[in-house]
Design a protein around this motif. Structure first.
Motif, PDB file in Angstrom:
ATOM      1  N   VAL A  49       0.865  -1.178   0.000  1.00  0.00           N
ATOM      2  CA  VAL A  49       0.000   0.000   0.000  1.00  0.00           C
ATOM      3  C   VAL A  49       0.901   1.228   0.000  1.00  0.00           C
ATOM      4  CG1 VAL A  49      -1.659   1.357   1.335  1.00  0.00           C
ATOM      5  CG2 VAL A  49      -1.942  -1.124   1.138  1.00  0.00           C
ATOM      6  N   ILE A  50       0.726   2.087  -1.000  1.00  0.00           N
ATOM      7  CA  ILE A  50       1.478   3.338  -1.064  1.00  0.00           C
ATOM      8  C   ILE A  50       0.574   4.452  -0.555  1.00  0.00           C
ATOM      9  CG2 ILE A  50       2.883   4.870  -2.467  1.00  0.00           C
ATOM     10  CD1 ILE A  50       3.924   2.045  -2.525  1.00  0.00           C
ATOM     11  N   ASP A  51       0.890   4.968   0.622  1.00  0.00           N
ATOM     12  CA  ASP A  51       0.091   6.033   1.232  1.00  0.00           C
ATOM     13  C   ASP A  51       0.604   7.370   0.724  1.00  0.00           C
ATOM     14  OD1 ASP A  51      -1.180   7.888   2.868  1.00  0.00           O
ATOM     15  OD2 ASP A  51      -1.188   6.544   4.587  1.00  0.00           O
ATOM     16  N   SER A  52      -0.274   8.129   0.083  1.00  0.00           N
ATOM     17  CA  SER A  52       0.153   9.395  -0.512  1.00  0.00           C
ATOM     18  C   SER A  52      -0.185  10.601   0.353  1.00  0.00           C
ATOM     19  CB  SER A  52      -0.462   9.553  -1.908  1.00  0.00           C
ATOM     20  OG  SER A  52      -1.868   9.490  -1.857  1.00  0.00           O
ATOM     21  N   GLY A  53      -0.222  10.401   1.665  1.00  0.00           N
ATOM     22  CA  GLY A  53      -0.421  11.529   2.574  1.00  0.00           C
ATOM     23  C   GLY A  53      -1.735  11.501   3.312  1.00  0.00           C
ATOM     24  N   SER A  54      -2.200  10.326   3.680  1.00  0.00           N
ATOM     25  CA  SER A  54      -3.487  10.201   4.372  1.00  0.00           C
ATOM     26  C   SER A  54      -3.455  10.899   5.723  1.00  0.00           C
ATOM     27  CB  SER A  54      -3.832   8.720   4.582  1.00  0.00           C
ATOM     28  OG  SER A  54      -3.969   8.053   3.351  1.00  0.00           O
ATOM     29  N   THR A  55      -4.597  11.481   6.079  1.00  0.00           N
ATOM     30  CA  THR A  55      -4.734  12.103   7.394  1.00  0.00           C
ATOM     31  C   THR A  55      -5.585  11.255   8.326  1.00  0.00           C
ATOM     32  OG1 THR A  55      -6.617  13.404   6.575  1.00  0.00           O
ATOM     33  CG2 THR A  55      -4.437  14.431   6.481  1.00  0.00           C
ATOM     34  N   ASP A  56      -6.060  10.105   7.832  1.00  0.00           N
ATOM     35  CA  ASP A  56      -6.828   9.188   8.674  1.00  0.00           C
ATOM     36  C   ASP A  56      -5.941   7.986   9.015  1.00  0.00           C
ATOM     37  OD1 ASP A  56      -6.681   7.727   6.359  1.00  0.00           O
ATOM     38  OD2 ASP A  56      -8.856   7.609   6.022  1.00  0.00           O
ATOM     39  N   ARG A  57      -6.516   6.839   9.325  1.00  0.00           N
ATOM     40  CA  ARG A  57      -5.766   5.670   9.767  1.00  0.00           C
ATOM     41  C   ARG A  57      -5.499   4.682   8.631  1.00  0.00           C
ATOM     42  NH1 ARG A  57      -7.908   2.311  12.704  1.00  0.00           N
ATOM     43  NH2 ARG A  57      -6.041   1.650  13.869  1.00  0.00           N
ATOM     44  N   THR A  58      -5.423   5.186   7.408  1.00  0.00           N
ATOM     45  CA  THR A  58      -5.191   4.304   6.261  1.00  0.00           C
ATOM     46  C   THR A  58      -3.960   3.423   6.460  1.00  0.00           C
ATOM     47  OG1 THR A  58      -6.314   5.688   4.622  1.00  0.00           O
ATOM     48  CG2 THR A  58      -4.568   4.253   3.819  1.00  0.00           C
TER      49      THR A  58
ATOM     50  N   HIS B  46       5.230   5.076   2.566  1.00  0.00           N
ATOM     51  CA  HIS B  46       4.745   6.424   2.285  1.00  0.00           C
ATOM     52  C   HIS B  46       5.354   6.923   0.986  1.00  0.00           C
ATOM     53  CE1 HIS B  46       3.808  10.693   2.664  1.00  0.00           C
ATOM     54  NE2 HIS B  46       2.921  10.348   3.574  1.00  0.00           N
ATOM     55  N   ARG B  47       4.559   7.571   0.207  1.00  0.00           N
ATOM     56  CA  ARG B  47       5.006   8.093  -1.088  1.00  0.00           C
ATOM     57  C   ARG B  47       6.296   8.885  -0.971  1.00  0.00           C
ATOM     58  NH1 ARG B  47       1.414  12.895  -2.550  1.00  0.00           N
ATOM     59  NH2 ARG B  47       2.689  13.643  -0.825  1.00  0.00           N
ATOM     60  N   ASP B  48       6.413   9.749   0.042  1.00  0.00           N
ATOM     61  CA  ASP B  48       7.564  10.647   0.148  1.00  0.00           C
ATOM     62  C   ASP B  48       8.850   9.928   0.531  1.00  0.00           C
ATOM     63  OD1 ASP B  48       5.755  12.582  -0.474  1.00  0.00           O
ATOM     64  OD2 ASP B  48       5.550  13.356   1.565  1.00  0.00           O
ATOM     65  N   GLU B  49       8.734   8.673   0.973  1.00  0.00           N
ATOM     66  CA  GLU B  49       9.930   7.914   1.328  1.00  0.00           C
ATOM     67  C   GLU B  49      10.585   7.279   0.100  1.00  0.00           C
ATOM     68  OE1 GLU B  49       8.531   5.038   4.078  1.00  0.00           O
ATOM     69  OE2 GLU B  49       8.070   6.494   5.649  1.00  0.00           O
ATOM     70  N   ILE B  50       9.889   7.279  -1.021  1.00  0.00           N
ATOM     71  CA  ILE B  50      10.374   6.642  -2.241  1.00  0.00           C
ATOM     72  C   ILE B  50      11.032   7.699  -3.128  1.00  0.00           C
ATOM     73  CG2 ILE B  50       9.754   5.212  -4.215  1.00  0.00           C
ATOM     74  CD1 ILE B  50       7.125   4.549  -2.709  1.00  0.00           C
ATOM     75  N   LEU B  51      12.271   7.482  -3.504  1.00  0.00           N
ATOM     76  CA  LEU B  51      13.014   8.395  -4.360  1.00  0.00           C
ATOM     77  C   LEU B  51      12.984   9.823  -3.800  1.00  0.00           C
ATOM     78  CD1 LEU B  51      14.556   7.937  -7.049  1.00  0.00           C
ATOM     79  CD2 LEU B  51      12.560   8.844  -8.244  1.00  0.00           C
ATOM     80  N   PRO B  52      13.478  10.000  -2.584  1.00  0.00           N
ATOM     81  CA  PRO B  52      13.354  11.299  -1.915  1.00  0.00           C
ATOM     82  C   PRO B  52      14.066  12.449  -2.614  1.00  0.00           C
ATOM     83  CG  PRO B  52      14.812   9.823  -0.701  1.00  0.00           C
ATOM     84  CD  PRO B  52      14.143   8.998  -1.744  1.00  0.00           C
ATOM     85  N   ARG B  53      15.014  12.159  -3.505  1.00  0.00           N
ATOM     86  CA  ARG B  53      15.697  13.266  -4.198  1.00  0.00           C
ATOM     87  C   ARG B  53      14.764  14.007  -5.149  1.00  0.00           C
ATOM     88  NH1 ARG B  53      17.091  12.518  -9.501  1.00  0.00           N
ATOM     89  NH2 ARG B  53      17.076  10.370 -10.319  1.00  0.00           N
ATOM     90  N   LEU B  54      13.658  13.369  -5.547  1.00  0.00           N
ATOM     91  CA  LEU B  54      12.660  14.023  -6.386  1.00  0.00           C
ATOM     92  C   LEU B  54      11.438  14.333  -5.540  1.00  0.00           C
ATOM     93  CD1 LEU B  54      12.679  11.980  -9.741  1.00  0.00           C
ATOM     94  CD2 LEU B  54      13.706  14.220  -9.298  1.00  0.00           C
ATOM     95  N   PRO B  55      11.213  15.586  -5.182  1.00  0.00           N
ATOM     96  CA  PRO B  55      10.040  15.914  -4.374  1.00  0.00           C
ATOM     97  C   PRO B  55       8.749  15.419  -5.034  1.00  0.00           C
ATOM     98  CG  PRO B  55      11.503  17.801  -4.534  1.00  0.00           C
ATOM     99  CD  PRO B  55      12.026  16.780  -5.509  1.00  0.00           C
ATOM    100  N   ALA B  56       7.914  14.767  -4.262  1.00  0.00           N
ATOM    101  CA  ALA B  56       6.676  14.211  -4.796  1.00  0.00           C
ATOM    102  C   ALA B  56       5.679  15.319  -5.097  1.00  0.00           C
ATOM    103  CB  ALA B  56       6.070  13.221  -3.809  1.00  0.00           C
ATOM    104  N   VAL B  57       4.856  15.059  -6.104  1.00  0.00           N
ATOM    105  CA  VAL B  57       3.749  15.959  -6.421  1.00  0.00           C
ATOM    106  C   VAL B  57       2.451  15.199  -6.197  1.00  0.00           C
ATOM    107  CG1 VAL B  57       5.077  17.296  -8.076  1.00  0.00           C
ATOM    108  CG2 VAL B  57       3.812  15.316  -8.860  1.00  0.00           C
TER     109      VAL B  57
END
Length: 315
Positions: free
Chosen positions: A72-81, A94-105
């Protein structure tokens, strides 16, 4: 209907019942293939756990080892996903943990693209995390042809999409935007029942060669690009029954349609929109008030061009 589309429908459109699980397991063992399931998720705590649990219970057992990993790739959930998915047995990243040199959009396509870096399956199946009354057929159906048909590289699920009690009315953006675009500009793809559906599987060897629109245009872009890269006969669809999910309001669908149109426009001419934004209206205290939203324009390059991915494959 085009002659090649009619032929394609008779040779590349199947039902999930055409390939029993026993046949799929035998084919998986014979080919030595591995299968990853990816769920892109944003605030889906109500549904993601059941989807994960069903896949683990029905497709990840000693008797039925069809799926090797579920992520499961969580793209910034604010609930208990994330917690719900992990408790159900998924690996959560978490989306932001993958390839951190490229800021996620923000965007679904962004999440799918990044998922290639944290999965290992030869076959990658994408499943939306908001499905209700989920069936394991959604996974076995789209994975099946990739295990049994060497010439198939990408498989889309097809299904009925009810809107409330109205049968077949759930694919509003498909019928009003995507299907006309495909029929007019890429008629070879006219046979796809659910071109924008979020349930599809593909060989990693194809996915790593495709650019990924970061937003809602990812499904249409992937179909068009795959058509040009591997040809119509490498694409297929499987009937998995009925798909029930959370429906979005009309304005959200308008933004989705704009992103899909932009994706199509880029593939038609690689041109430039005069105004890459969409203005919609909501009634406020002083009458109708404009709300302007940017249209997704960014696309991620093929993963095969990303240094970290190349190094990971070589390791």
């Amino acid at each position: 209907m085009l002659e090649d589309v009619e032929r394609w429908l008779s040779t590349r459109s199947w039902s999930v019942e055409d390939r029993p699980l026993k046949q799929l397991i035998a084919a998986k063992r014979a080919t030595g293939s591995t299968v990853s399931v990816v769920l892109p998720a944003l605030n889906e705590e109500e549904t993601v756990g059941e989807i994960v649990a069903i896949i683990r219970r029905e497709l990840m057992t000693r008797k039925v080892p069809l799926v090797d990993e579920i992520v499961v790739i969580d793209s910034g959930s604010t609930d208990r996903t994330s917690e719900v998915a992990a408790d159900a047995g998924a690996r959560v990243v978490h989306r932001d943990e993958i390839l951190p040199r490229l800021p996620a959009v923000p965007g679904k396509g962004e999440v799918l693209w990044r998922s290639l870096l944290v999965t290992s399956g030869d076959i990658v199946a994408f499943v939306d995390a908001d499905l209700k009354e989920f069936s394991a057929d959604f996974v076995s159906g789209i994975v099946g042809p990739l295990l049994t048909e060497p010439g198939v590289d990408l498989v889309k699920a097809m299904y009925d999409r009810p809107l409330g009690s109205a049968a077949g009315q759930g694919g509003r953006v498909t019928e009003l935007m995507a299907r006309p675009l495909l029929n007019m500009h890429w008629p070879q793809l006219a046979g796809f029942v659910q071109p924008l559906g979020g349930e599809y599987a593909a060989r990693r060897s194809l996915l790593e060669q495709l650019p990924f629109p970061v937003g809602y245009g990812v499904e249409l872009g992937m179909l068009v690009d795959a058509l040009h890269l591997v040809g119509l006969d490498a694409l297929a669809q499987v009937d998995v029954g009925v798909r029930k999910h959370r429906h979005q309001d009309g304005q959200a669908l308008g933004r989705m349609s704009a992103a899909i149109y932009r994706t199509a426009q880029l593939r038609l001419a690689r041109g430039h929109m005069i105004r890459p934004s969409l203005t919609q209206f909501e009634r406020g205290e002083n009458g109708f008030e404009p709300r302007t939203y940017s249209v997704d324009m960014e696309e991620r390059p093929p993963m095969a061009e990303i240094e970290e991915y190349v190094e990971r494959k070589a390791a």
